[in-house]
Design an enzyme around this catalytic site. Structure first.
Site, PDB file in Angstrom:
ATOM      1  N   GLY A   1       3.920   7.402  -0.763  1.00  0.00           N
ATOM      2  CA  GLY A   1       5.307   7.078  -1.066  1.00  0.00           C
ATOM      3  C   GLY A   1       6.351   7.405  -0.030  1.00  0.00           C
ATOM      4  N   GLY A   2       5.946   7.827   1.168  1.00  0.00           N
ATOM      5  CA  GLY A   2       6.946   8.150   2.186  1.00  0.00           C
ATOM      6  C   GLY A   2       7.843   6.973   2.520  1.00  0.00           C
TER       7      GLY A   2
ATOM      8  N   ASP B   1      -5.562  -4.012  -6.823  1.00  0.00           N
ATOM      9  CA  ASP B   1      -6.128  -4.265  -5.499  1.00  0.00           C
ATOM     10  C   ASP B   1      -5.264  -5.303  -4.792  1.00  0.00           C
ATOM     11  OD1 ASP B   1      -7.593  -5.057  -3.291  1.00  0.00           O
ATOM     12  OD2 ASP B   1      -9.519  -5.004  -4.326  1.00  0.00           O
TER      13      ASP B   1
ATOM     14  N   CYS C   1       0.881  -1.189   0.000  1.00  0.00           N
ATOM     15  CA  CYS C   1       0.000   0.000   0.000  1.00  0.00           C
ATOM     16  C   CYS C   1       0.904   1.220   0.000  1.00  0.00           C
ATOM     17  CB  CYS C   1      -0.932  -0.009   1.202  1.00  0.00           C
ATOM     18  SG  CYS C   1      -2.035  -1.430   1.276  1.00  0.00           S
ATOM     19  N   ALA C   2       1.470   1.543  -1.157  1.00  0.00           N
ATOM     20  CA  ALA C   2       2.630   2.432  -1.215  1.00  0.00           C
ATOM     21  C   ALA C   2       2.301   3.922  -1.179  1.00  0.00           C
ATOM     22  CB  ALA C   2       3.439   2.123  -2.474  1.00  0.00           C
TER      23      ALA C   2
ATOM     24  N   CYS D   1      -0.726   3.129  11.621  1.00  0.00           N
ATOM     25  CA  CYS D   1      -0.587   4.330  12.460  1.00  0.00           C
ATOM     26  C   CYS D   1      -1.805   4.452  13.367  1.00  0.00           C
ATOM     27  CB  CYS D   1      -0.393   5.580  11.607  1.00  0.00           C
ATOM     28  SG  CYS D   1      -1.746   5.940  10.468  1.00  0.00           S
TER      29      CYS D   1
END
Length: 487
Positions: free
Chosen positions: A288-289, A352, A284-285, A423
């Site tokens: 892009g962090g 997906d 789940c990029a 998170c």
């Protein structure tokens, strides 16, 4: 010229109609060219009133002839703005807070109710002054109105006996979130966590060591008059200590010297520990962090497959609620970050991750699953998330997370590594997901980080990592490193 309070009112009105706080704020700020001080005031009022709305409603309930939910919606928003300034903004003179709020009411269709607004705010002031006098009479000892500590509170709120509701009203959180935290951390720790979540969030930078040394970035920031400090144990992290204005105006942004990433998010890629010339899949990029951090840690050598859905991936309003931090621009932001940081090893794949990418089966040395989650570890950054998230969305997210980890685990080679991270600070999205996965897939095991790993100090006895904001002064995170021990 439109006043700062009027802009804040316009944004808050949109938020109460369903707009996301950052989008509503950007919309009003783009319409005018405000000095930095006024922009900061608008931002503070919008984020502050959104965070503190339950407390502000409780004050209205206590002082007003009509309860907060009985007030006209726009008038309630205007009263929130006045009370927020009186309750939480000590630098704003009392007279300015009252007069500008009364003026707001007059200019927005409530000329006949300006007396109500003025009277309620002045009643607040009288009660506040009365409390201060009582504390002086007691020799400066405050707190008898607050069985739970609250050093910034002024008004003696009449709080319920139930400790969950007391904390929720005092610190402006839904009871269900307070309950989840109390069950994990206890009342005292939960209050500290609530207070931390109501602070203005810090901005951390992650220096791109492939392009510049940390010392060079420090020198440029210093020359620009930006105060900062290094973050303990994180070699690429700098924390900005003052308001630096638009982030893209800071030195080094266009050159790709750094990117914005909270310190706890930087820990995730260190736990993954990617090595040069490996194949890495970031499930789940976007935006892009962590993807770009992985590329930096492996010297931009190897292959990184950055996977995500195009747009939000949401098919309905309800599904969009699960993806509270996702916007249609996330994949575009991923592309922009890759280009700005001048990274060559990342390829973007759209699909997906609960069912696609079967071509990746048994190909990856390491997989990162930074799962979509309720964000309960980052509520200070997303002021409206505490009101948007519900217990039922957490249940649905936990189902999605279990689907994601089950499918993405098939991408990993024998003896390869999968790191699962969120998170959030909700066990149903963290510990329960991992326990369920290990019960269903006995060919995997938790691998405790090595003692020299930057993640090791945050390791629990179970082997997973928990970053608690009120203890570590970073976003709340959960992460665990899993190894595939047999096919």
């Amino acid at each position: 010229m439109i006043s700062s309070r009027q802009l804040a009112f316009t944004a808050l009105r949109d938020i109460h109609k369903g707009a996301y706080v950052d989008i509503a704020l950007d919309r009003v700020l783009q319409k005018v060219n405000l000095p930095d001080m006024d922009r900061r005031l608008v931002t503070e009022l919008v984020y502050g009133c959104t965070r503190r709305q339950r407390t502000l409603d409780a004050i209205i309930d206590q002082l007003g002839k009509k309860k907060s939910h009985q007030q006209p919606k726009d008038l309630r928003t205007i009263i929130h703005l006045g009370l927020y300034q009186l309750q939480y903004q000590e630098r704003i003179p009392v007279s300015a807070a009252v007069n500008t709020t009364v003026q707001l009411a007059k200019e927005n269709g409530f000329s006949g109710l300006t007396g109500v607004v003025n009277g309620l705010l002045r009643q607040y002031i009288r009660m506040t002054e009365g409390k201060e006098e009582r504390e002086k009479d007691r020799g400066g000892e405050g707190g008898e109105d607050f069985p739970i500590q609250n050093p910034k509170s002024k008004i003696p709120l009449q709080l319920p006996e139930n400790p969950i509701a007391r904390l929720g009203i005092l610190h402006s959180f839904p009871d269900w979130i307070v309950q989840v935290w109390v069950e994990q951390f206890g009342l005292a720790e939960t209050e500290q966590l609530c207070m931390w979540m109501n602070k203005t969030p810090a901005i951390d930078l992650r220096v791109n060591l492939l392009r510049v040394a940390v010392e060079e970035v420090e020198a440029e920031l210093q020359s620009a008059g930006v105060s900062f400090q290094r973050v303990h144990q994180l070699p690429q992290a700098l924390r900005l200590m003052s308001n630096a204005g638009p982030i893209q105006n800071l030195p080094g942004y266009n050159q790709g010297w750094w990117t914005v990433q909270d310190s706890s998010a930087q820990l995730v890629s260190h736990l993954l520990d990617p090595q040069p010339d490996e194949t890495i899949i970031d499930v789940c990029a976007a935006p892009g962090g962590k993807t770009t951090h992985i590329a930096e840690l492996m010297a931009d050598r190897g292959k990184i497959c950055a996977c995500d859905k195009p747009g939000t991936g949401a098919k309905s309003e309800r599904e969009a609620a699960l993806l509270v931090h996702r916007t249609p621009s996330r994949v575009k932001k991923l592309q922009e970050n890759i280009q700005r940081l001048s990274l060559q090893s990342i390829q973007i794949y759209l699909g997906d991750s609960t069912r696609d990418f079967t071509e990746f089966q048994n190909t990856a040395d390491r997989v990162l699953l930074d799962a979509p989650c309720s964000g309960l570890g980052t509520l200070h950054r997303h002021a409206d998330a505490r009101w948007r998230q519900k217990p039922e969305t957490v249940e649905e997210l936990s189902v999605l997370q279990k689907q994601l980890i089950a499918h993405s685990s098939t991408f990993v080679k024998l003896n390869g590594v999968l790191v699962y991270s969120t998170c959030t600070l909700h066990p149903k999205e963290n510990e329960n997901v991992i326990e369920s996965f290990l019960a269903d897939y006995p060919n995997w095991e938790i691998e405790t980080p090595r003692i020299d790993s930057l993640a090791h100090p945050y390791c629990t006895r179970e082997g997973w990592i928990k970053v608690l904001p009120h203890q570590q002064d970073m976003d709340g995170f959960f992460m665990v490193r899993l190894r595939k021990i047999r096919n």
